[in-house]
Write an enzyme that holds these catalytic residues in place. Structure first.
Site, short mmCIF file in Angstrom:
data_model
loop_
_atom_site.label_atom_id
_atom_site.label_comp_id
_atom_site.label_asym_id
_atom_site.label_seq_id
_atom_site.Cartn_x
_atom_site.Cartn_y
_atom_site.Cartn_z
CG HIS A 137 -1.88 1.08 1.33
ND1 HIS A 137 -3.24 0.90 1.24
CD2 HIS A 137 -1.71 2.42 1.54
CE1 HIS A 137 -3.86 2.07 1.36
NE2 HIS A 137 -2.95 3.01 1.55
CD GLU A 138 1.42 3.44 3.61
OE1 GLU A 138 1.56 4.50 2.96
OE2 GLU A 138 0.41 3.20 4.28
CG HIS B 284 0.41 6.10 -0.71
ND1 HIS B 284 -0.68 6.41 -1.50
CD2 HIS B 284 -0.10 5.64 0.47
CE1 HIS B 284 -1.80 6.14 -0.83
NE2 HIS B 284 -1.47 5.67 0.36
#
Length: 243
Positions: free
Chosen positions: A122-123, A126
């Site tokens: 998920h990160e 980003h």
């Protein structure tokens, strides 16, 4: 940003409201002086976090694809520079600090390897968005919404098994509903905006950002899907190199 299961209260926009801290209150260790390696080595949470992170980077096709894509985009990721295991607020599992280009992993909230795999993925999405685009994380809520949609869509956050574990069931369109809901929750966790503002930002960019599947080229609904996407990504790179 990867959130825990407790939803934060919606923060209404009010005149004279205290200045937005952009979610840094959820990561108190960000403002502390770094501890020495010797001191940190005595903390079991930190050791466990580091070991699970290493396992993710070495075995997760989601993470491996993203790391390779970032390297090709000129943003090589180094374990000791770009990842930080820290204590966080109880409602979050991780975050991307664009000011330092660091991924924060909440060592006190990540207890299972599968959770670590998902948070890192998920990160990293980003971080990939930060690398490839001019994302205005702090002033443009639509930019934040777009990256949160992509992270929820591509990281495995909304797989069928994860939704069943949350006691959420649905049929047609459930994946999109999950992505939308988790993107809104993530925005509310790190920005002092109303729920209506977060929903409006997500809805306005949803179609374009949901269909932006880079660098996977597909929605990896399982580890098998992610392995295929990683194989195709490497083959695509070899093909381009031979043009």
């Amino acid at each position: 940003m990867e959130r825990g299961e407790a939803a934060p209260p919606a923060a209404p926009e009010k005149a004279g409201e205290e200045e937005d801290d952009f979610g840094y209150r959820l990561f108190p260790d960000r403002n502390k002086k770094p501890q020495s390696f010797l001191v940190r080595s005595f903390f079991t949470f930190h050791n466990r976090c580091q070991l699970m992170l290493r396992m993710t980077l070495e075995t997760s096709p989601y993470a491996q694809l993203l790391l390779e894509a970032m390297k090709q985009s000129g943003c090589t990721v180094f374990n000791d520079r770009h990842f930080s295991c820290e204590d966080c607020d109880g409602c979050v599992s991780g975050g991307f600090d664009s000011a330092t280009s660091q991924i924060v992993l909440c060592q006190n909230n990540i207890r299972q390897q599968s959770h670590m795999n998902r948070v890192v993925t998920h990160e990293l999405i980003h971080a990939f968005d930060h690398c490839r685009a001019h994302v205005d994380w702090f002033k443009n809520v639509k930019h934040l919404a777009c990256s949160e949609i992509r992270a929820a869509n591509l990281s495995g956050d909304c797989t069928l098994m994860n939704e069943i574990a949350r006691f959420k069931f649905g049929l047609k369109g459930h994946h999109q509903t999950c992505v939308r809901d988790r993107a809104i929750r993530s925005i509310l966790a790190v920005r002092k905006v109303s729920k209506e503002t977060a929903e409006k930002a997500v809805d306005e960019v949803f179609d374009a950002c949901f269909n932006d599947l880079e660098p996977f080229g597909r929605i990896p609904h399982s580890k098998t899907d992610a392995k295929r996407a990683y194989r195709d990504f490497k083959n695509r790179d070899r093909y381009n190199a031979n043009l």
